[in-house]
Every structure is written in structure tokens, then in C-alpha cells.
Design an enzyme around this catalytic site. Structure first.
Site, PDB file in Angstrom:
ATOM      1  N   LYS A 117       0.829  -1.215   0.000  1.00  0.00           N
ATOM      2  CA  LYS A 117       0.000   0.000   0.000  1.00  0.00           C
ATOM      3  C   LYS A 117       0.858   1.257   0.000  1.00  0.00           C
ATOM      4  CE  LYS A 117      -4.448  -1.475   1.854  1.00  0.00           C
ATOM      5  NZ  LYS A 117      -5.482  -1.211   2.866  1.00  0.00           N
ATOM      6  N   LYS A 199      -7.110 -14.066  -9.153  1.00  0.00           N
ATOM      7  CA  LYS A 199      -8.362 -14.050  -8.406  1.00  0.00           C
ATOM      8  C   LYS A 199      -9.220 -12.859  -8.839  1.00  0.00           C
ATOM      9  CE  LYS A 199      -9.522 -13.822  -3.648  1.00  0.00           C
ATOM     10  NZ  LYS A 199      -9.074 -13.647  -2.286  1.00  0.00           N
ATOM     11  N   LYS A 202     -12.033  -6.566  -7.082  1.00  0.00           N
ATOM     12  CA  LYS A 202     -12.662  -5.291  -7.453  1.00  0.00           C
ATOM     13  C   LYS A 202     -11.615  -4.221  -7.729  1.00  0.00           C
ATOM     14  CE  LYS A 202     -12.480  -4.195  -2.734  1.00  0.00           C
ATOM     15  NZ  LYS A 202     -12.815  -4.860  -1.516  1.00  0.00           N
TER      16      LYS A 202
END
Ligand code: TRP
Length: 334
Positions: A117, A199, A202
Site C-alpha cells: 500500500k 483471483k 474489485k
């Protein structure tokens, strides 16, 4: 406390910063309804976690309610499960401060999610982002949680939670239940429609690669028609046929058939017939959830009642743990 009938406790945190996908639904949420009978479940929308990256305030408010409404639409019963919003229970932030003092800088530096992140949000590597796992440990430990349903990306955070709990228990005697990750036996791993080796997520840049629970039927149909397959042309699972294998899995889950049954049903047919059939099955699977969610979002009073009662129940449980922690570290009783 009734020792004999006591159920194991599950705590699950969900970020309000993203939308729920078909992958989330088939992999986890679909099982919540049955889970809530076998376990004592707490479902928390983690808005405090969400602001570790920049959020649009109006969006955050909307998404928080949307997640809550979707959970209800998927069958969570607020009489059985405790549904609440993290910022409504101040004990999460309070325990996080204490646990900060029992978590090592080096431990947090090793967290791969922090590294990922901070690379992604290089202009906003704030202390909250670094401290994120300690807040997560607080979420879990406040409720004396036994089991935490998480994806593999969160296992490192659970491990950290256990280390912190063990350290605290070691210094002050048993205070926290040692949580374990809960890996669902029935959960399915749904892959991206555009890259079936990855996978479904979103956060994928290509919106055609995922199906959202709130997607309109025409969008669902379009995404399935564009799904990546192979040039072989038969509806069967196999090496090099990851795209079709994924569609077979999705169709099977949506219609309650095994993979073998799906292969038999479409034997001799081509992708032009199969892809829209998968699309239609998913449209019908998601239709009641989307409609129920839309209805709930129009009924703000009901949602407010759910999260207010949820926060009351959660606060009561959290307070017990926090009082114990305050006493053990040597704070004066208030
Ligand atoms: N970090 C989790 C995620 O990104 C969300 C989360 C926050 C969570 N607190 C939690 C998950 C406690 C399980 C338990 O998915």
C-alpha cells in the site's frame, strides 16, 4: 454465561472502501447465513481502517451503508448476528493505542500489505497505514474472538494479532483469547474473467474482469460474453482451459450443479451458447440481492436501527475486555 451452549465467536471486518464482487459472494458471504447459526458472529464495517487511504467523505458514508445493506440482503439476520460500524464503538481505537505499546516497529515493518500500500500511495504513507494491523488486532481481540474468516492476504495480520496477544498475555496473565484464521470449507475461489490465473478482484483496473453484486443485468451479460476463454471450443475443465473452468464453476455454483453436471449439460455446445447461459444464471442469482439492497438503502431508518443496536451490543462486549486491559496495565478505575 452458559458454558455448555456457548458458541465459538467469529469476528469479520469488511472495508467500506470497495464494492462486493461475485467472488466475495460465492467465496464467503453466501455462507454467512448458515454460519450465523453455528457461531456467534460479529460483522464490522471498518471505516477507521478505510481512512488510512484517502476517501471521499460522501462516498465513504454511502459505501458504509451499502455494505451493511448488502450483508442484510445476503441473509444476515441482525437478531442473530451483530452488525455494526467500527467508528461507533470507540473501544477499537482505545485498545489500538494500548496494543501499539505492545507491538514492535520491526514487526509492523515486515507487513507485506503495508509495503504494497505504501508503494501504491507513495504520496500518503501515513502513520495510520503503518499502524493498520494493530487496529485490526484490536478489532479481533476486543471480542475474545475464536475465529476470523479472512482471505490469504490477511493471514500475516492474524499472525501478528496472535503475537501481540501472546505478548500481552505473557506479561499480564491470560487476557485475550488466541484467535485463529477461519478458512471456509465450502468457499469457492472465483477467478478474474479477463485473466483466469488471477483471483477476481474489485481493484482490478479492467472492470470487465469482475462482477459486482450491484451490477445491472446488461453489464453482467456483457462481461460474461467478453470473458476470456480458449480456442479449443469445448465446455470442459482442463489444462489451458482456466477461463472455461472458472465459468463452469460459476455456473455450477449459481445453479446448484456440480462441474460434471455442467459439462454434461453443455456437451457438444460452443462458447456462444455457454457464455450467455452463465451470464443469465448469475443475473438471476444476484437479482434478489440487488433488489433487496436497493430497497434497504431507501429505508435509512431501518439501517440506522440495525447499526445502532449492533453498536450497543458490540460496545457492551468490548467494554468488558477493555476494562480488564486497563486494570492489568495499571490504569486507575474510572
Ligand atoms: N484488513 C481486512 C481486509 O482488508 C479488514 C479488517 C479489518 C478485518 N479489521 C478486521 C478482517 C478484523 C478481519 C478481522 O480485508
Amino acid at each position: 454465561m452458559s458454558e455448555i451452549t456457548e458458541k465459538k465467536r467469529i469476528f469479520s471486518g469488511v472495508q467500506p472502501s470497495g464494492k462486493l464482487t461475485l467472488g466475495n459472494y460465492l467465496g464467503a458471504i453466501r455462507n454467512f447465513e448458515t454460519l450465523q447459526d453455528a457461531y456467534e458472529c460479529l460483522y464490522c464495517v471498518v471505516d477507521l481502517h478505510a481512512i488510512t487511504v484517502r476517501q471521499n467523505p460522501a462516498e465513504l458514508r454511502r459505501q458504509t451503508l451499502e455494505v451493511l445493506a448488502q450483508y442484510l440482503a445476503c441473509g444476515l439476520d441482525p437478531q442473530k448476528s451483530t452488525l455494526f460500524i467500527q467508528s461507533h464503538v470507540p473501544a477499537h481505537a482505545e485498545l489500538a493505542w494500548i496494543l501499539n505499546c505492545y507491538t514492535m516497529f520491526g514487526e509492523l515493518s515486515r507487513m507485506t500489505q503495508f509495503k504494497d500500500k505504501s508503494a501504491k500511495h507513495a504520496d500518503n504513507v501515513n502513520a495510520g497505514l503503518f499502524d493498520y494491523p494493530v487496529l485490526m488486532a484490536s478489532d479481533i481481540l476486543l471480542y475474545q474472538t475464536d475465529l476470523v474468516p479472512v482471505g490469504s492476504d490477511q493471514l500475516q495480520h492474524i499472525e501478528l494479532t496472535r503475537n501481540v496477544a501472546q505478548r500481552f498475555n505473557g506479561v499480564y496473565s491470560d487476557t485475550f483469547t488466541m484467535p485463529e484464521p477461519y478458512i471456509a470449507k465450502t468457499g469457492a475461489r472465483i477467478m478474474s474473467l479477463q485473466d483466469p490465473m488471477r483471483k477476481m478482484s474489485k481493484s482490478d483496473e479492467n472492470a470487465n474482469s469482475f462482477i459486482l453484486l450491484m451490477d445491472k443485468p446488461e453489464d453482467i451479460m456483457r462481461k460474461f460474453k467478453r470473458a476470456i476463454t480458449d480456442s479449443e471450443g469445448t465446455i470442459r475443465r482442463g489444462e489451458g482451459k482456466e477461463g472455461i473452468s472458472n465459468l463452469i464453476a460459476i455456473y455450477g455454483l449459481a445453479t446448484g450443479r456440480t462441474a460434471e453436471e455442467v459439462e454434461a449439460e453443455f456437451a457438444g455446445q460452443g462458447y456462444a451458447a455457454f457464455k450467455p447461459a452463465v451470464g443469465e444464471a448469475v443475473v438471476e442469482l444476484l437479482r434478489p440481492i440487488r433488489e433487496k439492497t436497493e430497497d434497504l438503502l431507501k429505508n435509512k431508518d431501518y439501517l440506522e436501527q440495525v447499526y445502532t443496536e449492533g453498536a450497543q451490543r458490540a460496545s457492551y462486549m468490548a467494554r468488558k475486555t477493555l476494562d480488564k486491559v486497563y486494570r492489568k496495565v495499571g490504569f486507575i478505575k474510572r
